[in-house]
Each structure stands twice: as C-alpha cells, then as structure tokens.
Design an enzyme around this catalytic site. Structure first.
Site, PDB file in Angstrom:
ATOM      1  N   CYS A  48      75.004 -11.889   1.415  1.00  0.00           N
ATOM      2  CA  CYS A  48      74.171 -12.217   0.243  1.00  0.00           C
ATOM      3  C   CYS A  48      73.686 -13.453   0.172  1.00  0.00           C
ATOM      4  O   CYS A  48      74.806 -14.385   0.367  1.00  0.00           O
ATOM      5  CB  CYS A  48      74.914 -11.620  -1.076  1.00  0.00           C
ATOM      6  SG  CYS A  48      75.121  -9.804  -1.029  1.00  0.00           S
TER       7      CYS A  48
ATOM      8  N   GLY B 183      72.047  -8.121   5.445  1.00  0.00           N
ATOM      9  CA  GLY B 183      71.711  -7.842   3.882  1.00  0.00           C
ATOM     10  C   GLY B 183      70.351  -7.121   3.938  1.00  0.00           C
ATOM     11  O   GLY B 183      69.386  -7.316   4.360  1.00  0.00           O
ATOM     12  N   MET B 184      70.450  -6.165   2.835  1.00  0.00           N
ATOM     13  CA  MET B 184      69.260  -5.544   2.740  1.00  0.00           C
ATOM     14  C   MET B 184      68.085  -6.133   2.079  1.00  0.00           C
ATOM     15  O   MET B 184      67.007  -5.710   2.114  1.00  0.00           O
ATOM     16  CB  MET B 184      69.638  -4.276   1.534  1.00  0.00           C
ATOM     17  CG  MET B 184      70.410  -3.180   2.196  1.00  0.00           C
ATOM     18  SD  MET B 184      69.671  -2.180   3.531  1.00  0.00           S
ATOM     19  CE  MET B 184      68.853  -1.052   2.587  1.00  0.00           C
ATOM     20  N   GLY B 185      68.133  -7.419   1.720  1.00  0.00           N
ATOM     21  CA  GLY B 185      67.355  -8.413   1.070  1.00  0.00           C
ATOM     22  C   GLY B 185      67.334  -9.571   2.239  1.00  0.00           C
ATOM     23  O   GLY B 185      66.308 -10.505   2.134  1.00  0.00           O
TER      24      GLY B 185
ATOM     25  N   GLY C 277      77.570  -6.289  -9.248  1.00  0.00           N
ATOM     26  CA  GLY C 277      77.861  -7.334  -8.300  1.00  0.00           C
ATOM     27  C   GLY C 277      76.484  -7.820  -7.960  1.00  0.00           C
ATOM     28  O   GLY C 277      75.527  -7.062  -7.590  1.00  0.00           O
TER      29      GLY C 277
ATOM     30  N   GLY D  50      80.426  -5.346  -3.501  1.00  0.00           N
ATOM     31  CA  GLY D  50      80.387  -6.646  -2.820  1.00  0.00           C
ATOM     32  C   GLY D  50      81.456  -7.793  -2.913  1.00  0.00           C
ATOM     33  O   GLY D  50      82.214  -7.601  -3.846  1.00  0.00           O
TER      34      GLY D  50
ATOM     35  N   TYR E 234      75.256  -6.598  11.338  1.00  0.00           N
ATOM     36  CA  TYR E 234      75.353  -6.239   9.931  1.00  0.00           C
ATOM     37  C   TYR E 234      74.319  -7.369   9.301  1.00  0.00           C
ATOM     38  O   TYR E 234      74.235  -8.457   9.490  1.00  0.00           O
ATOM     39  CB  TYR E 234      76.852  -6.640   9.377  1.00  0.00           C
ATOM     40  CG  TYR E 234      76.909  -6.424   8.117  1.00  0.00           C
ATOM     41  CD1 TYR E 234      76.563  -5.305   7.218  1.00  0.00           C
ATOM     42  CD2 TYR E 234      77.514  -7.403   7.026  1.00  0.00           C
ATOM     43  CE1 TYR E 234      76.700  -4.894   6.114  1.00  0.00           C
ATOM     44  CE2 TYR E 234      77.846  -7.152   5.708  1.00  0.00           C
ATOM     45  CZ  TYR E 234      77.554  -6.213   5.244  1.00  0.00           C
ATOM     46  OH  TYR E 234      77.921  -5.803   3.770  1.00  0.00           O
TER      47      TYR E 234
ATOM     48  N   ARG F 248      63.529  -3.059  -3.199  1.00  0.00           N
ATOM     49  CA  ARG F 248      65.094  -3.363  -3.968  1.00  0.00           C
ATOM     50  C   ARG F 248      65.052  -4.775  -4.403  1.00  0.00           C
ATOM     51  O   ARG F 248      65.812  -5.093  -5.451  1.00  0.00           O
ATOM     52  CB  ARG F 248      66.198  -3.209  -2.941  1.00  0.00           C
ATOM     53  CG  ARG F 248      67.541  -3.488  -3.357  1.00  0.00           C
ATOM     54  CD  ARG F 248      68.277  -3.085  -2.118  1.00  0.00           C
ATOM     55  NE  ARG F 248      69.828  -3.234  -2.157  1.00  0.00           N
ATOM     56  CZ  ARG F 248      70.597  -2.522  -1.630  1.00  0.00           C
ATOM     57  NH1 ARG F 248      70.332  -1.268  -1.005  1.00  0.00           N
ATOM     58  NH2 ARG F 248      71.932  -2.862  -1.880  1.00  0.00           N
TER      59      ARG F 248
HETATM   60  P1  XMP Z   1      80.085  -6.786   1.332  1.00  0.00           P
HETATM   61  O1  XMP Z   1      80.507  -8.006   0.732  1.00  0.00           O
HETATM   62  O2  XMP Z   1      80.704  -5.596   1.024  1.00  0.00           O
HETATM   63  O3  XMP Z   1      78.657  -6.644   0.288  1.00  0.00           O
HETATM   64  O4  XMP Z   1      79.411  -7.023   2.636  1.00  0.00           O
HETATM   65  C1  XMP Z   1      77.746  -5.380   0.295  1.00  0.00           C
HETATM   66  C2  XMP Z   1      76.828  -5.330  -1.018  1.00  0.00           C
HETATM   67  O5  XMP Z   1      76.168  -6.390  -0.874  1.00  0.00           O
HETATM   68  C3  XMP Z   1      74.980  -6.014  -1.466  1.00  0.00           C
HETATM   69  N1  XMP Z   1      73.712  -6.685  -0.890  1.00  0.00           N
HETATM   70  C4  XMP Z   1      73.106  -7.680  -0.792  1.00  0.00           C
HETATM   71  N2  XMP Z   1      72.902  -8.532  -1.757  1.00  0.00           N
HETATM   72  N3  XMP Z   1      71.488  -9.590  -0.646  1.00  0.00           N
HETATM   73  C5  XMP Z   1      72.225  -9.656  -1.567  1.00  0.00           C
HETATM   74  O6  XMP Z   1      72.430 -10.475  -2.446  1.00  0.00           O
HETATM   75  C6  XMP Z   1      71.325  -8.930   0.302  1.00  0.00           C
HETATM   76  O7  XMP Z   1      70.351  -9.020   1.281  1.00  0.00           O
HETATM   77  C7  XMP Z   1      72.079  -7.804   0.172  1.00  0.00           C
HETATM   78  N4  XMP Z   1      72.419  -6.645   1.013  1.00  0.00           N
HETATM   79  C8  XMP Z   1      73.278  -5.695   0.422  1.00  0.00           C
HETATM   80  C9  XMP Z   1      74.810  -4.861  -1.788  1.00  0.00           C
HETATM   81  O8  XMP Z   1      75.337  -4.444  -3.126  1.00  0.00           O
HETATM   82  C10 XMP Z   1      76.008  -4.329  -0.908  1.00  0.00           C
HETATM   83  O9  XMP Z   1      76.871  -3.028  -1.414  1.00  0.00           O
END
Ligand code: XMP
Length: 553
Positions: free
Chosen positions: A375, A456-458, A368, A409, A454, A470
């Site tokens: 994301c 994003g880690m990015g 993913g 994801g 909630y 990451r």
């Molecule tokens: P969902 O859709 O379940 O996705 O909320 C969780 C997954 O998203 C990824 N993830 C990110 N991908 N930027 C990204 O492009 C981000 O900041 C980010 N943070 C998390 C990760 O794989 C997670 O499990």
C-alpha cells in the site's frame, strides 16, 4: 519461573498464615494468591481501554506494542481458534485471504476453507469468471454433491467436451437423466474423448440396471457414515448415486471425497463449511458504475444474485474508503435486496466509519487504510491510521453496534495476528499468503530464487485490470495519470498454504498459551499491553547472531 512445591520454605516464610495447613492445601492457597493481579504489573501492563486511552496522542501499530504474559493453565494445543464473524459465517481459524488478484482465486479459497478459514475471491476478472471461481470452491469435496452436473441423453460427446473445457470441470462422472430428472445411467469417464465426439451420450451410457444407487431415505442422519459404510462393503465402487423413491437423482458421493472428509474429521482444525457441507467461500465486489460513473444498481444486484446462486456465503464490498456516501448506499442497497446475506464492507479506520457501515447494513467490517505491504495510500494521500489504534477505536464502535471487525493489512508475522486478535474477530492477510503455491500467478526465477508477483489493488496495473473503482476512479481514468495507491512487487515463494497456515496457527496458539487464553474471547478479555521502545523492538527480533535455517522435511 520458580517451581512452587508444597514444602518450599520461601513460600512458607511469605505465607506464614498457612503454616498449619496441610501441604497440598498450602499449594492451592499460595498459588491462588500468586496469580492474582499484581498492582505494579497493572500500572505497566494495561488492559486495552486504559492503554489506548493513555496513548491517545500517538497512533500505534503492531511492532509498537507487546503483550504481557499472564498466569496460564492453557497449553497451546488446548486453545480453540473458532470465530463467528456473523450468523452462518463460523470459521475455525481466524484468518481470511485478501480479495486481491494476486492472492485469492478458487485454489486459495479452497485451501483457506479446508484449513478452517475463508477466502474472498477478488473481482478483477469478468463477472462470469468470478461466478465460475465461486462454483469451483463450492463444488470442492463436500461429501454429498447435491447438484451434480447432469447430462441429457441426446447430447453429443463432442458438445459435452466443449462444456467441460468452457466450465473447467475437473470431474468426469456425469449422471444421465431423462426430462423428468429420472436416472437413465452414468457416462463412463473413458468416453470423454474426442474420438467419440460424434456419438450420442445415450449410446455410450452405462445403463441404469448396472448403476449402484442408494435411496435418500436410507442415508439417515449421518450421510457421510452411510456412504463410508457403502464403500467399505463395495470395494469395487468409487461412486454412489443417491435417488428418491421415484428414481430421481438427489445427489452423488465419491469415495475420494469421503476419504478426504474422514481425514479432515481427525484434523485439529475442521474445514469451514456451510450447512450443506460445502466449503465456505466469499466473493468481493466493487461498486459497479455506469458510463457516467453512477452506481449501476441493477447490474450490481444481478451479479450478487448470480454469486449467491453459485453458493457464495458472504459478499465483501471492498473499497479504499468505506466511510463514504456511495459505499454506504451500495451496502444499503445490497442489504435491502438481500436481507439475510452476510455482508463484509470496508475499509475504515474510525469508530464513526464502523458505525456508518453497520448502520448501512454490514455485518463484518474491514479495518485498515494504508497498512498493507504493497500500500502507498499513506504516502500518496497522507491518510490512514496505524493499525492497532485503528482497531481499538473500531472495536469499541463494533461492540456498540454488535458487528464484528477484521484487521486488514500490515500483518507480517504470527505475533501481529495475536495482537490483532486482542481487538478483532479475525485478520485478513495478503502478502503473507501471496507467495504460496495456491496464490494465482506464475513462479518467476530471479538470481536462483523463486518469486510470485504480488501487487496492490490500487497499483496502476491492477486498476487497469478492473479495480479502479475500489479507489474511486473510473477504469478509463487509468489511461491518464491517476495517483496509484499501491505498488507492484514480488514475494519470495513461501511453499504450500497448509505449511504457511500451520506456522501462523502455531504462533497464534503460543500467544494464547502465554496469556492463559483458551478461546479468542478469552484473549480479547485478558490482553494487557505495553508500548515498546525502539531498542525493545530491536531486542524482539533475533540479533547479534548469524541465523541458520533448518528446512522443514
Ligand atoms: P498485506 O499487508 O497483507 O495487506 O499485504 C493486504 C491488504 O492491503 C490492502 N490493499 C491495498 N491498500 N493500496 C492500498 O492502500 C493498494 O494498492 C492495496 N491493495 C490491497 C487490502 O486491504 C488488502 O487486504
């Protein structure tokens, strides 16, 4: 669906050949022929190979396809959701909670494992805090606590109180041991009070002669039943200490654990446990770098060794671009240092990416890039593959390399999970779980509605807190302008994890029932796909009505 009755005249007309056959046999024969594949069906509803190869010019995701229903003798409740991700990592539901700082810490990981899934503790925290989080999961209800925290007789109660505070222990039974590990007694819970801070442990310990114990050799093959019997016969006791023939401490049972385990044994889905009956727990790491940005191999390996020491069952190397030199090198270094360790690595969206990580030593590969609800990778970097197409190509490579894949994801509903499981061995959810009580973070009230953060880690905020590596950045870069690949958001409160998971599991079981799939392997083998038009997508959701909601009691 027409009802097939032995005397049904329509059927008799169609299958004249059976007219002379007794009616009960007629039913069997006619049903056999009716659930054979139908030629026209197979042109419209295709198996994964045919479907994805026929759609190779267009990348597809969950809402772009639907699964055809198939003849079924399976009721949803008869389905089994067990999935083996790799040796030693067997889950009873195919759901993993994302290694994100607004999704998985110990509370979420405990809840996931109790429900049969797995939580990956995120790494946006100090290394020592991540170790403590893993310890919390591993010391949660596991019947025989094999390494109870013990205390020496000369310690002061005040020092013990400080340790309890620092390690965030949630229990209050401390066996007191001499320097040879022999049992001297047990500290009663009520003395864990500042008023006794200056007293020595030994002065307030319940002496050995008054402490109930059982010999390890008396536990037999079923230690939980032996402990259960003991508590039934000794209604005044709620702790049972296990010793060897030299009176050295071997473990500890608590009545509340035994009650929970008995309840769990009756549950439809068993908790995911290790060989020592402790809850399964995963921990994520990013590539630890030195000041020059090079991989700090020594620090990384010593942190992983410490995580394993605390009982972590699987390590996830979580990065945005798994098909890259440094990630391959990190996975390889971990594999060399820990030959038997289950390793999750990612993320990738191509067959080559899966093969690369498998070759480097990963057992389970996250698929993913950019589908996640928070994301922005596809917007910011213009890369990433819609999830079902990515899963198809990844699944083919995984089959070849004998590794498993997790769909990571973009999952917003249980139907997406069913579709993901036609090509993968499990799913990773972030957004779907971020609103649960078990997710980290405070509840925020806005306009009468309750939310949790909630992110994003990015996202910039998360990268500043530690996840920059990451995304291939140094933490220091985040004070300058780096392109964030995730957003900060809010999720409406979703209630307890148990409720959210039971809704998701119910949906997965329904999907399997419609396809006549008893196991997840059957689901993968039987799935037939069809592309859905935009009008078909609208038709799939409730429409032209005002929805009323019945709240769960
Ligand atoms: P969902 O859709 O379940 O996705 O909320 C969780 C997954 O998203 C990824 N993830 C990110 N991908 N930027 C990204 O492009 C981000 O900041 C980010 N943070 C998390 C990760 O794989 C997670 O499990």
């Amino acid at each position: 669906m027409p009802t097939l009755l032995p005397g049904n005249s329509l059927l008799r007309e169609r299958y004249q050949i059976f007219l002379e056959i007794p009616s009960h046999l007629f039913l069997c024969c006619s049903m056999v022929s009716l659930h054979q594949p139908n030629e026209l069906d197979s042109q419209f509803f295709q198996c994964a190979e045919d479907f994805f190869l026929n759609h190779s010019s267009q990348a597809l995701t969950y809402d772009d396809v639907s699964l055809a229903t198939l003849y079924s003798e399976i009721l949803p409740r008869d389905t089994q959701l067990d999935t083996q991700l790799t040796e030693g990592i067997e889950l009873h539901i195919p759901v993993v909670s994302a290694d994100m700082d607004t999704v998985t810490e110990s509370r979420m990981a405990i809840g996931m494992a109790l429900n049969g899934g797995l939580g990956l503790i995120h790494y946006n925290m100090a290394e020592k805090d991540q170790l403590a989080e893993v310890s919390r999961v591993k010391s949660h209800v596991h019947g025989l606590i094999q390494d109870p925290v013990t205390i020496s007789p000369d310690k002061l109660i005040g020092d013990l109180l400080q340790t309890i505070e620092k390690e965030k222990y949630t229990f209050s039974t401390f066996p007191v041991l001499d320097q040879d590990g022999k049992l001297l007694g047990v500290l009663p819970a009520h003395v864990l009070n500042v008023r006794f801070a200056k007293l020595r442990v030994i002065d307030v310990t319940i002496p050995r002669s008054q402490v109930c114990t059982i010999l390890q050799s008396e536990l037999g093959n079923d230690a939980i039943t032996a402990a259960d019997d003991y508590f039934t016969k000794n209604p005044m006791e709620h702790k049972l200490i296990v010793v060897d023939s030299n009176d050295r401490l071997c473990g500890l049972f608590t009545l509340s654990d035994i009650l929970k385990i008995n309840q769990e044994r009756r549950a439809q889905f068993k908790a995911a446990r290790d060989s020592r009956f402790r809850l399964l727990c995963g921990a994520a790491i990013s590539i630890i770098r030195d000041a020059q940005g090079r991989m700090d191999r020594k620090r990384m390996m010593s942190h992983i060794a410490a995580l394993l020491d605390r009982g972590a069952d699987v390590i996830a190397v979580s990065t945005a671009h798994g098909h890259s030199r440094d990630v391959g090198a990190a996975v390889k270094a971990i594999r060399d240092a820990f030959p038997k360790l289950p390793i999750i690595a990612g993320n990738v969206t191509s067959g080559a990416g899966v093969e690369f990580l498998a070759e480097s030593g990963a057992n389970i590969i996250k698929v993913g890039q950019g589908p996640g609800s928070i994301c922005t990778t596809r917007v910011v970097a213009g890369v990433g593959i819609p999830q079902l197409t990515a899963l198809y190509v990844a699944s083919k490579a995984a089959e070849k390399r004998k590794v498993t894949i997790l769909a990571d994801g973009g999952i917003t509903k249980s139907g997406d999970i069913v579709k993901a499981l036609t090509l993968s061995q499990g799913v990773i959810c972030g957004g779907l779980l971020a609103g649960c009580h078990e997710a980290p973070g405070e509840i925020i009230e806005i306009g009468g509605k309750l939310y949790k953060q909630y992110r994003g880690m990015g996202s910039l905020a998360a990268m500043r807190a530690g996840s920059a590596s990451r995304y291939g950045h140094l933490k220091a870069d985040t004070t300058r302008k780096v392109a964030a690949e995730g957003i900060e958001a809010l999720k409406e409160i979703a209630g307890s994890l148990d409720n959210v998971l039971s809704q998701l599991i119910g949906g997965i079981q329904s999907g399997m029932g419609y396809l006549g799939a008893q196991t997840l392997a059957d689901l993968r083998g039987k799935a037939r796909f069809v592309q859905v038009s935009p009008a078909g997508q609208r038709e799939a959701a409730p429409h032209d009505v005002v929805e009323l909601k019945t709240t769960a009691k």
